[in-house]
Motif scaffolding. Structure first.
Motif, PDB file in Angstrom:
ATOM      1  N   GLU A 102      -2.811  17.418  -3.314  1.00 23.53           N
ATOM      2  CA  GLU A 102      -2.705  16.695  -4.574  1.00 23.53           C
ATOM      3  C   GLU A 102      -1.294  16.139  -4.770  1.00 23.53           C
ATOM      4  OE1 GLU A 102      -6.113  19.254  -4.485  1.00 23.53           O
ATOM      5  OE2 GLU A 102      -3.975  19.730  -4.223  1.00 23.53           O
ATOM      6  N   GLU A 103      -0.279  16.946  -4.426  1.00 21.71           N
ATOM      7  CA  GLU A 103       1.105  16.494  -4.588  1.00 21.71           C
ATOM      8  C   GLU A 103       1.400  15.302  -3.692  1.00 21.71           C
ATOM      9  OE1 GLU A 103       5.598  18.449  -4.579  1.00 21.71           O
ATOM     10  OE2 GLU A 103       4.022  19.382  -3.375  1.00 21.71           O
ATOM     11  N   ILE A 104       0.939  15.378  -2.434  1.00 20.82           N
ATOM     12  CA  ILE A 104       1.183  14.278  -1.508  1.00 20.82           C
ATOM     13  C   ILE A 104       0.414  13.033  -1.926  1.00 20.82           C
ATOM     14  CG2 ILE A 104       0.869  13.487   0.870  1.00 20.82           C
ATOM     15  CD1 ILE A 104       3.240  15.382   0.472  1.00 20.82           C
ATOM     16  N   LEU A 105      -0.829  13.178  -2.361  1.00 21.91           N
ATOM     17  CA  LEU A 105      -1.601  12.010  -2.776  1.00 21.91           C
ATOM     18  C   LEU A 105      -0.975  11.363  -4.006  1.00 21.91           C
ATOM     19  CD1 LEU A 105      -3.998  10.190  -2.288  1.00 21.91           C
ATOM     20  CD2 LEU A 105      -5.405  11.740  -3.656  1.00 21.91           C
ATOM     21  N   GLN A 106      -0.453  12.172  -4.906  1.00 24.06           N
ATOM     22  CA  GLN A 106       0.251  11.621  -6.059  1.00 24.06           C
ATOM     23  C   GLN A 106       1.459  10.817  -5.612  1.00 24.06           C
ATOM     24  OE1 GLN A 106       2.423  14.385  -8.678  1.00 24.06           O
ATOM     25  NE2 GLN A 106       1.381  13.451 -10.432  1.00 24.06           N
ATOM     26  N   MET A 107       2.203  11.354  -4.646  1.00 26.91           N
ATOM     27  CA  MET A 107       3.353  10.635  -4.104  1.00 26.91           C
ATOM     28  C   MET A 107       2.913   9.322  -3.459  1.00 26.91           C
ATOM     29  SD  MET A 107       4.868   9.914  -0.900  1.00 26.91           S
ATOM     30  CE  MET A 107       4.359  11.217   0.221  1.00 26.91           C
ATOM     31  N   LEU A 108       1.849   9.359  -2.664  1.00 29.67           N
ATOM     32  CA  LEU A 108       1.382   8.164  -1.972  1.00 29.67           C
ATOM     33  C   LEU A 108       0.889   7.108  -2.965  1.00 29.67           C
ATOM     34  CD1 LEU A 108      -0.513   9.859   0.993  1.00 29.67           C
ATOM     35  CD2 LEU A 108       1.558   8.478   1.163  1.00 29.67           C
ATOM     36  N   ASN A 109       0.188   7.527  -3.983  1.00 35.18           N
ATOM     37  CA  ASN A 109      -0.280   6.574  -4.985  1.00 35.18           C
ATOM     38  C   ASN A 109       0.881   5.943  -5.735  1.00 35.18           C
ATOM     39  OD1 ASN A 109      -3.233   6.304  -5.060  1.00 35.18           O
ATOM     40  ND2 ASN A 109      -3.236   8.505  -5.413  1.00 35.18           N
ATOM     41  N   THR A 110       1.915   6.733  -5.995  1.00 35.09           N
ATOM     42  CA  THR A 110       3.108   6.184  -6.632  1.00 35.09           C
ATOM     43  C   THR A 110       3.764   5.142  -5.735  1.00 35.09           C
ATOM     44  OG1 THR A 110       3.504   8.222  -7.883  1.00 35.09           O
ATOM     45  CG2 THR A 110       5.386   6.745  -7.571  1.00 35.09           C
ATOM     46  N   ALA A 111       3.835   5.450  -4.434  1.00 33.68           N
ATOM     47  CA  ALA A 111       4.404   4.493  -3.488  1.00 33.68           C
ATOM     48  C   ALA A 111       3.616   3.188  -3.503  1.00 33.68           C
ATOM     49  CB  ALA A 111       4.414   5.093  -2.079  1.00 33.68           C
ATOM     50  N   TRP A 112       2.306   3.293  -3.443  1.00 32.20           N
ATOM     51  CA  TRP A 112       1.476   2.087  -3.439  1.00 32.20           C
ATOM     52  C   TRP A 112       1.646   1.304  -4.748  1.00 32.20           C
ATOM     53  CZ3 TRP A 112      -1.535  -0.229   0.239  1.00 32.20           C
ATOM     54  CH2 TRP A 112      -2.343  -1.286  -0.191  1.00 32.20           C
ATOM     55  N   ASP A 113       1.555   1.992  -5.858  1.00 32.81           N
ATOM     56  CA  ASP A 113       1.643   1.325  -7.161  1.00 32.81           C
ATOM     57  C   ASP A 113       3.013   0.697  -7.381  1.00 32.81           C
ATOM     58  OD1 ASP A 113      -0.955   2.124  -7.655  1.00 32.81           O
ATOM     59  OD2 ASP A 113      -0.374   3.835  -8.913  1.00 32.81           O
ATOM     60  N   LEU A 148      -5.179   7.913   0.955  1.00 32.84           N
ATOM     61  CA  LEU A 148      -4.776   6.697   0.248  1.00 32.84           C
ATOM     62  C   LEU A 148      -5.318   5.440   0.918  1.00 32.84           C
ATOM     63  CD1 LEU A 148      -2.817   5.232  -1.872  1.00 32.84           C
ATOM     64  CD2 LEU A 148      -1.245   5.061   0.073  1.00 32.84           C
ATOM     65  N   LEU A 149      -5.062   5.298   2.217  1.00 35.43           N
ATOM     66  CA  LEU A 149      -5.219   4.008   2.872  1.00 35.43           C
ATOM     67  C   LEU A 149      -6.662   3.635   3.162  1.00 35.43           C
ATOM     68  CD1 LEU A 149      -2.167   4.181   5.291  1.00 35.43           C
ATOM     69  CD2 LEU A 149      -2.339   3.019   3.075  1.00 35.43           C
ATOM     70  N   ARG A 150      -7.534   4.614   3.327  1.00 33.40           N
ATOM     71  CA  ARG A 150      -8.918   4.265   3.653  1.00 33.40           C
ATOM     72  C   ARG A 150      -9.598   3.497   2.523  1.00 33.40           C
ATOM     73  NH1 ARG A 150      -9.846  10.048   2.974  1.00 33.40           N
ATOM     74  NH2 ARG A 150      -9.543  10.201   5.222  1.00 33.40           N
ATOM     75  N   ASN A 151      -9.011   3.548   1.337  1.00 35.49           N
ATOM     76  CA  ASN A 151      -9.604   2.859   0.193  1.00 35.49           C
ATOM     77  C   ASN A 151      -8.929   1.522  -0.107  1.00 35.49           C
ATOM     78  OD1 ASN A 151     -11.419   5.034  -0.416  1.00 35.49           O
ATOM     79  ND2 ASN A 151      -9.665   6.172  -1.231  1.00 35.49           N
ATOM     80  N   LYS A 152      -8.018   1.090   0.762  1.00 38.91           N
ATOM     81  CA  LYS A 152      -7.300  -0.154   0.535  1.00 38.91           C
ATOM     82  C   LYS A 152      -7.769  -1.227   1.523  1.00 38.91           C
ATOM     83  CE  LYS A 152      -4.744   2.050  -2.458  1.00 38.91           C
ATOM     84  NZ  LYS A 152      -5.010   1.911  -3.908  1.00 38.91           N
ATOM     85  N   GLU A 153      -7.605  -2.481   1.123  1.00 33.99           N
ATOM     86  CA  GLU A 153      -7.916  -3.579   2.035  1.00 33.99           C
ATOM     87  C   GLU A 153      -6.956  -3.522   3.226  1.00 33.99           C
ATOM     88  OE1 GLU A 153     -10.367  -5.744   1.929  1.00 33.99           O
ATOM     89  OE2 GLU A 153     -11.160  -4.869   0.084  1.00 33.99           O
ATOM     90  N   ARG A 154      -7.512  -3.590   4.434  1.00 33.18           N
ATOM     91  CA  ARG A 154      -6.700  -3.336   5.626  1.00 33.18           C
ATOM     92  C   ARG A 154      -5.576  -4.345   5.823  1.00 33.18           C
ATOM     93  NH1 ARG A 154      -3.488  -2.318   8.071  1.00 33.18           N
ATOM     94  NH2 ARG A 154      -3.223  -1.384  10.126  1.00 33.18           N
ATOM     95  N   ASP A 155      -5.747  -5.558   5.384  1.00 35.25           N
ATOM     96  CA  ASP A 155      -4.705  -6.560   5.601  1.00 35.25           C
ATOM     97  C   ASP A 155      -3.621  -6.539   4.535  1.00 35.25           C
ATOM     98  OD1 ASP A 155      -6.169  -7.535   3.508  1.00 35.25           O
ATOM     99  OD2 ASP A 155      -6.580  -9.501   4.397  1.00 35.25           O
ATOM    100  N   GLU A 156      -3.682  -5.554   3.624  1.00 34.57           N
ATOM    101  CA  GLU A 156      -2.691  -5.484   2.550  1.00 34.57           C
ATOM    102  C   GLU A 156      -1.492  -4.601   2.882  1.00 34.57           C
ATOM    103  OE1 GLU A 156      -4.278  -4.452  -1.234  1.00 34.57           O
ATOM    104  OE2 GLU A 156      -5.748  -6.087  -1.256  1.00 34.57           O
ATOM    105  N   GLU A 215       8.711  11.486  -7.636  1.00 34.41           N
ATOM    106  CA  GLU A 215      10.065  11.244  -8.133  1.00 34.41           C
ATOM    107  C   GLU A 215      10.974  10.727  -7.018  1.00 34.41           C
ATOM    108  OE1 GLU A 215       7.952  13.987 -10.798  1.00 34.41           O
ATOM    109  OE2 GLU A 215       8.366  14.079  -8.643  1.00 34.41           O
ATOM    110  N   GLN A 216      10.810  11.280  -5.815  1.00 34.47           N
ATOM    111  CA  GLN A 216      11.627  10.814  -4.697  1.00 34.47           C
ATOM    112  C   GLN A 216      11.297   9.370  -4.329  1.00 34.47           C
ATOM    113  OE1 GLN A 216      10.642  13.879  -1.862  1.00 34.47           O
ATOM    114  NE2 GLN A 216      12.466  15.075  -2.333  1.00 34.47           N
ATOM    115  N   VAL A 217      10.018   9.039  -4.306  1.00 37.29           N
ATOM    116  CA  VAL A 217       9.614   7.666  -4.018  1.00 37.29           C
ATOM    117  C   VAL A 217      10.193   6.709  -5.053  1.00 37.29           C
ATOM    118  CG1 VAL A 217       7.651   6.072  -3.982  1.00 37.29           C
ATOM    119  CG2 VAL A 217       7.520   8.228  -2.750  1.00 37.29           C
TER     120      VAL A 217
END
Length: 392
Positions: A90-101, A125-133, A357-359
Motif C-alpha cells: 500500500e505504501e509503495i502504491l501510494q508513492m507510485l500513484n503520487t509520482a504518476w499524478d 500502477l502501470l498495468r492500468n495505464k496506456e502503454r504509450d504514455e 513525500e519523497q517523490v
C-alpha cells in the motif's frame, strides 16, 4: 566504493555495521524488526519555484539511438525493499500513484530488486495505464526461480519474494528474462532493457565479470540488438555501477543508452566528464543517471553509495557545498538533482523514492530556480569541475 550488492550483503552478514544490531534473516523476524534505515526527517526543499515550471523532457528529434522523452524518472530499488527497509504494498502504491499524478512518466525497475518484488509493485500502477504514455525500463542478467524457502544470503532484500536467482547472459536467458518481466509487471512491452551489474564491483563476480561479459557479448548483446531491430524494444544498453563494461561494449557493439549509477553526482563526476561522456557523445548515445543523490546521502541519509561507511572527504565536500547552498537559499538535494540532469549527454535521472513525500520533494526540487551565482561560486571554490554543465 561499495555497490548496492555489497551494501545489502553487508546488511545481511554484518548488521552491526549498519548500527542496527544483528539482522535476523527470516521473513518473520524481518517483519518484526520493521527496519527503517532510510527513516528520519525529510530534507526541506528550499528556494523559489520557477513560474510555469514543469518537469524536463527531451526534444524528440530523429536520432540513431533511442532516448527517452522524459528526463525525470523514478528508480525502483526502494520498491523492492532495498536498504533493509520494509515497505508495504500500500505504501509503495501510494508513492507510485503520487509520482504518476505529479507527472513522472519514466520508470526503472529490475528483476533483482526484491527478487521480483519491485517489478510486481510497479505493475500495480502501470498495468492500468496506456502503454504509450510512459517509458519503462527493466534489466536482464539474472533469472529467477520459485522456491519454497527464502534465498540464503539474499543480500538482505527485506521481506523479499521467495525466489532464487542465477546469472544468465545468454541469448535464450535474455529473452526469457524479458518475457518473465513482462508477465510480472503485466505489460506488453519494455522501452529499454539494460544488461545488469557487469562490474568488478559486483561482489558476486569480482574479476570474473569479464567471463560474464564474454557470455553477454555472444548472447545478450546480439539478442537485444535483434529485439530492437524487430521493434520489440526501443533501446538497450548496460545498467552498471562502474564504467568498465561500457568501455568494452563500445568496442564490439552499438548500444543505445547506459544507466550509470554512482558515476555522476555533484560530489563525484570527473571520470564521467573526462572520459565516459565524451566516448558516448561521439556515437550519439545517452546516459540515464542512477543514484544522483549518492544512495540518499545528498538527501540527508546516513549512507553513501549504498554503504553505511561515509568517506570523510565526501562528508567535507557535502558540508562545503551545503554551506554555499544555504547562502543562496537552496538545499543540497535540489542542487544535486538539477546538477545531475544538466548535461546534454544525460537523457534522464532516476532518483529513488519510498514514500509519497519523497517523490513530491524530488519533483519540487526540479522546479526550483537556482541562482546562477551559486554554480559560479562552486566552480570558483573548485567544489565542482570547471567543465561541469550546470542548469541555465
Amino acid at each position: 566504493m561499495l555497490t548496492r550488492r555489497n551494501f545489502i550483503k553487508a546488511g545481511a552478514g554484518a548488521g552491526a555495521a549498519l548500527g542496527l544490531g544483528s539482522i535476523m534473516s527470516s521473513t518473520a523476524a524481518a517483519q518484526e524488526l520493521k527496519l527503517k534505515t532510510s527513516s528520519g526527517p525529510l530534507m526541506p526543499t528550499l528556494g523559489e519555484i520557477e513560474k510555469g515550471a514543469s518537469l524536463p523532457t527531451n526534444s524528440m528529434t530523429s536520432s540513431k539511438h533511442y532516448r527517452p522523452k522524459y528526463r525525470m524518472g523514478l528508480g525502483g530499488l526502494a520498491a523492492g525493499n532495498g536498504f533493509n527497509t520494509i515497505s508495504s504494498d500500500e505504501e509503495i502504491l501510494q508513492m507510485l500513484n503520487t509520482a504518476w499524478d505529479s507527472g513522472i512518466r519514466h520508470y526503472d525497475t529490475s528483476p533483482f530488486y526484491g527478487l521480483s518484488l519491485s517489478e510486481r509493485r510497479y505493475g500495480d500502477l502501470l498495468r492500468n495505464k496506456e502503454r504509450d504514455e510512459y517509458v519503462l525500463s527493466s534489466k536482464v542478467g539474472r533469472l529467477l526461480t520459485a522456491s519454497s524457502k527464502p534465498l540464503e544470503n539474499s543480500w538482505h532484500w527485506a521481506d523479499h519474494s521467495p525466489f532464487h536467482y542465477r546469472y544468465d547472459y545468454t541469448a535464450s536467458g535474455t529473452r526469457r528474462s524479458i518475457e518473465d518481466s513482462l508477465q510480472r509487471i503485466g505489460v506488453s512491452s519494455l522501452d529499454i532493457v539494460y544488461i545488469h551489474d557487469l562490474s568488478p564491483q559486483n561482489s558476486d563476480m569480482g574479476e570474473d565479470w569479464v567471463h560474464y561479459f564474454d557470455q553477454a557479448a555472444k548472447g545478450a548483446i546480439p539478442e537485444l540488438a535483434k529485439m530492437r531491430d524487430e521493434g520489440i524494444i526501443k533501446g538497450w544498453g548496460f545498467g552498471i555501477n562502474t564504467p568498465h563494461a561500457a568501455y568494452k561494449a563500445l568496442e564490439i557493439s552499438d548500444p543505445d543508452i547506459f544507466l550509470l549509477a554512482l558515476q555522476y553526482s555533484i560530489l563525484e563526476h570527473d571520470e564521467a566528464l573526462e572520459k565516459t561522456f565524451p566516448l558516448l557523445d561521439k556515437r550519439d548515445m545517452s546516459v540515464v543517471v542512477g543514484a544522483p543523490l549518492n544512495g540518499g546521502f545528498l538527501a540527508g541519509r546516513n549512507r553513501f553509495n549504498y554503504s553505511s561507511k561515509i568517506p570523510n572527504a565526501m562528508s567535507q565536500k557535502f558540508a562545503a557545498i551545503n554551506t554555499v547552498a544555504m547562502k543562496h537559499g537552496i538545499d543540497m538535494k535540489t542542487a544535486a538533482l538539477q546538477f545531475a540532469e544538466a548535461p546534454d549527454t544525460v537523457s534522464a535521472i532516476i532518483p529513488g523514492a519510498r514514500t509519497m513525500e519523497q517523490v513530491t520533494a524530488n519533483i519540487k526540487a526540479m522546479k526550483v530556480k537556482i541562482p546562477t551565482e551559486f554554480w559560479r561560486e562552486l566552480k570558483s571554490k573548485n567544489l565542482i569541475a570547471q567543465n561541469a554543465p550546470v542548469p541555465s
